[in-house]
Scaffold this motif. Structure first.
Motif, PDB file in Angstrom:
ATOM      1  N   THR A   1       8.148  -7.509  -1.371  1.00 28.73           N
ATOM      2  CA  THR A   1       8.382  -8.786  -0.698  1.00 28.73           C
ATOM      3  C   THR A   1       9.864  -9.001  -0.431  1.00 28.73           C
ATOM      4  O   THR A   1      10.719  -8.706  -1.275  1.00 28.73           O
ATOM      5  CB  THR A   1       7.833  -9.957  -1.522  1.00 28.73           C
ATOM      6  N   ALA A   2      10.133  -9.520   0.743  1.00 28.29           N
ATOM      7  CA  ALA A   2      11.498  -9.882   1.144  1.00 28.29           C
ATOM      8  C   ALA A   2      11.393 -11.100   2.048  1.00 28.29           C
ATOM      9  O   ALA A   2      10.708 -11.065   3.063  1.00 28.29           O
ATOM     10  CB  ALA A   2      12.177  -8.720   1.876  1.00 28.29           C
ATOM     11  N   GLY A   3      12.051 -12.166   1.664  1.00 27.90           N
ATOM     12  CA  GLY A   3      11.954 -13.410   2.409  1.00 27.90           C
ATOM     13  C   GLY A   3      12.620 -13.341   3.770  1.00 27.90           C
ATOM     14  O   GLY A   3      13.599 -12.618   3.976  1.00 27.90           O
ATOM     15  N   THR A   4      12.081 -14.101   4.707  1.00 33.23           N
ATOM     16  CA  THR A   4      12.697 -14.214   6.018  1.00 33.23           C
ATOM     17  C   THR A   4      13.540 -15.481   6.081  1.00 33.23           C
ATOM     18  O   THR A   4      13.231 -16.474   5.435  1.00 33.23           O
ATOM     19  CB  THR A   4      11.630 -14.279   7.127  1.00 33.23           C
ATOM     20  N   GLY A   5      14.617 -15.433   6.843  1.00 36.19           N
ATOM     21  CA  GLY A   5      15.427 -16.623   7.059  1.00 36.19           C
ATOM     22  C   GLY A   5      14.726 -17.548   8.021  1.00 36.19           C
ATOM     23  O   GLY A   5      14.469 -17.183   9.167  1.00 36.19           O
ATOM     24  N   SER A   6      14.385 -18.750   7.565  1.00 35.51           N
ATOM     25  CA  SER A   6      13.561 -19.646   8.382  1.00 35.51           C
ATOM     26  C   SER A   6      14.228 -20.995   8.626  1.00 35.51           C
ATOM     27  O   SER A   6      13.555 -21.983   8.881  1.00 35.51           O
ATOM     28  CB  SER A   6      12.201 -19.862   7.695  1.00 35.51           C
ATOM     29  N   ARG A   7      15.561 -21.053   8.564  1.00 37.29           N
ATOM     30  CA  ARG A   7      16.254 -22.323   8.770  1.00 37.29           C
ATOM     31  C   ARG A   7      16.458 -22.655  10.241  1.00 37.29           C
ATOM     32  O   ARG A   7      16.678 -23.819  10.583  1.00 37.29           O
ATOM     33  CB  ARG A   7      17.611 -22.295   8.074  1.00 37.29           C
TER      34      ARG A   7
END
Length: 305
Positions: free
Chosen positions: A253-259
Motif C-alpha cells: 500500500t502507498a497512499g495517493t496525494g488527494s489534496r
C-alpha cells in the motif's frame, strides 16, 4: 467531474499569495453543517460527534482508526459517509481535511507551523505518504522476496488501467531494461483477458497490478481472470482492505496525494522504484549485462543528448 472532485476542487482552490481564505463559520460549525438535514442512526451520530469533537485529528484517520475511536464497525463508517451523500469514507475525508487544516492554522500555536497555502498542504500530505512507505520498507525482506518472484516470472505482466496506466507504463519501461520479457496491459475487457491468458501460457507466473483511486471494476475483473489462469498477483494500491486486495497474493500500500483536484502519486512511484531495485538485486549479473547492453546501444544510435 464527480461530486467528490467538485468538493475537492472547492476545498483546494489556490489562494493567491498574501491573501487569506475567509470562512465566515467556525470549522466545527462547517463540519456540523455536513450532518444537518440527514437522518442518522445512533451509531452514525456517534461518528458525527467524534468528528466534531476531534476534527483536527479525526480528519486524517483511516477508516479502521475512525471506527475504533468512535466505537463502531468499519461498515458503519462507510454507511455514515453514504448517508451524507458521499461515495465512501475517502470522499468524506477529502472534504473534512481542508476544514481541519483551517482549524489548525487558525489556532495560536499553529499559525507559524502549518502550511501557508493549499499547494504546500498538498506537498505536506505527500510527505506523510512517503513516510508511510518508509515505514513499510523498514523490513526489506518482503520487497526483496517480491522482487525475486517478479524477476523469475518470464514473461512478467504489468497491469494498469485508467488512472493507473502511467504507473504501469513507468514500471514496465524500466523493468524492460533488466528483464527479458515484460508485457504491459493498459486496456481492460477482452484485451486484458487475452494478454493474461497468453502470458500464463508462455510460462509467466506473476502479474504486477497497479490500482489507484477511483478503482476501476475492470481492474478487479482482470485480477480475477489472472488468478483463475494460475497467475499470482502482486498489487500496488492505496487500500489495505477491499475486493482488490482480496484477489492479490501480495498487496503493498502507498497512499495517493488527494489534496488537489487530481491525485498525485509520489508514494506509489517510490514503491515502484523500490520493487525495480529488488528485481535488479535478484540477479545482479543479468542486470549489469542488460544495462550495459542498453547503454551501448543507446550511445551507438545517439538516443540521448
Amino acid at each position: 467531474m464527480s461530486s467528490g472532485q467538485q468538493a475537492r476542487a472547492q476545498a483546494a482552490a489556490i489562494t493567491p499569495s498574501g491573501q487569506a481564505a475567509v470562512h465566515e463559520r467556525a470549522p466545527a460549525d462547517r463540519v456540523q453543517a455536513l450532518f444537518d438535514g440527514h437522518q442518522l442512526s445512533p451509531g452514525q451520530r456517534r461518528i458525527a460527534q467524534y468528528l466534531v469533537d476531534h476534527l483536527t485529528e479525526a480528519a486524517f484517520l483511516s477508516i479502521t482508526e475512525l471506527a475504533e475511536r468512535a466505537g463502531v464497525s468499519q461498515p458503519s463508517v462507510t454507511r455514515f459517509a453514504a448517508a451524507l451523500g458521499f461515495s465512501g469514507y475517502p470522499a468524506l475525508r477529502e472534504v473534512l481535511q481542508p476544514i481541519a487544516l483551517s482549524a489548525v492554522a487558525g489556532s495560536p500555536d499553529g499559525r507559524e507551523q502549518t502550511r501557508r497555502n493549499e499547494l504546500q498542504a498538498a506537498v505536506d500530505a505527500e510527505i506523510e505518504n512517503l513516510e508511510n512507505v518508509r515505514r513499510l520498507l523498514a523490513d526489506t525482506n518482503q520487497v526483496l522476496d517480491i522482487g525475486r518472484e517478479l524477476a523469475r516470472s518470464v514473461p512478467l505482466t504489468v497491469l494498469g488501467l485508467r488512472i493507473s496506466v502511467s504507473l504501469a507504463e513507468y514500471f514496465a519501461y524500466a523493468a524492460r531494461r533488466i528483464h527479458p520479457d515484460v508485457r504491459l496491459v493498459t486496456s481492460g475487457g477482452s484485451v486484458a483477458y487475452d494478454a493474461l491468458l497468453q502470458a500464463r501460457a508462455a510460462g509467466g507466473s506473476w502479474v504486477l497490478a497497479f490500482a489507484m483511486p477511483r478503482h476501476a471494476k475492470e481492474t478487479l475483473a482482470a485480477l480475477r481472470v489472472a488468478r483463475r489462469a494460475g497467475l499470482r498477483v502482486a498489487l500496488i494500491t492505496d487500500r489495505t482492505l477491499g475486493p482488490l486486495v482480496d484477489e492479490a497474493d501480495v498487496a503493498l500500500t502507498a497512499g495517493t496525494g488527494s489534496r488537489l483536484v487530481f491525485d498525485s502519486y509520489a508514494a506509489p512511484g517510490l514503491l515502484s522504484a523500490a520493487l525495480l531495485q529488488a528485481m535488479a538485486d535478484a540477479d545482479p549479473e543479468r542486470t549489469q549485462a542488460r544495462l550495459e547492453g542498453y547503454e551501448q546501444a543507446a550511445d551507438q544510435h545517439g538516443f540521448f543528448l
